[in-house]
Design a protein around this motif. Sequence first.
Motif, short mmCIF file in Angstrom:
data_model
loop_
_atom_site.label_atom_id
_atom_site.label_comp_id
_atom_site.label_asym_id
_atom_site.label_seq_id
_atom_site.Cartn_x
_atom_site.Cartn_y
_atom_site.Cartn_z
N ARG A 174 -7.77 -7.31 -29.70
CA ARG A 174 -7.59 -6.19 -30.63
C ARG A 174 -8.24 -6.43 -31.98
O ARG A 174 -8.13 -5.60 -32.86
N ASP A 187 -8.05 -2.89 -33.50
CA ASP A 187 -7.72 -1.80 -32.59
C ASP A 187 -6.21 -1.58 -32.57
O ASP A 187 -5.43 -2.52 -32.72
N LYS A 188 -5.80 -0.32 -32.38
CA LYS A 188 -4.40 0.09 -32.30
C LYS A 188 -3.63 -0.23 -33.58
O LYS A 188 -2.46 -0.58 -33.54
N VAL A 199 -8.04 2.84 -34.90
CA VAL A 199 -8.82 1.69 -35.36
C VAL A 199 -8.70 1.61 -36.88
O VAL A 199 -8.77 2.62 -37.57
#
Length: 137
Positions: free
Chosen positions: A34, A51-52, A85
């Motif tokens: 991530r 990410d996330k 993101v």
Amino acid sequence: MSQQNGDVEMEDDMAGGAEQNGTENEDFLKEEQRLRLLPNSTTTAASFAFDKEDHTLGNALRYVIMKNPDVEFCGYSIPHPSEAVMNLRIQTWDGVSVYEVLRKGLEDLADLCDVVEDKFIAARDDFDASQPNGEAS
């Protein structure tokens, strides 16, 4: 580090030494990456993509990292609200490694969260103890 679409994925050193017999370690190793190092980064000026993640981590991490006197600049952005993101940019003074600054920032933020949690639990327990018959309203 592995490269994908011009981005470099950062690999955690801990995964190499982890035992692969337990299910917890296997889950850790199977977890998707991530955190990516974005192109055109150097050891003193780098951009990372989380990410996330969103403003919750971005603003808190930016605040903690900017407390470090070795940091010249730290900022984050959410490129588009429909994508999960968060991009973080770090620039350091005097050849200090952005990777160490990021690691220290994440550790300091985790420590801060632990302190907040401990204080919350203590305040909740004090409140519960002060209620008659142990009933919290």
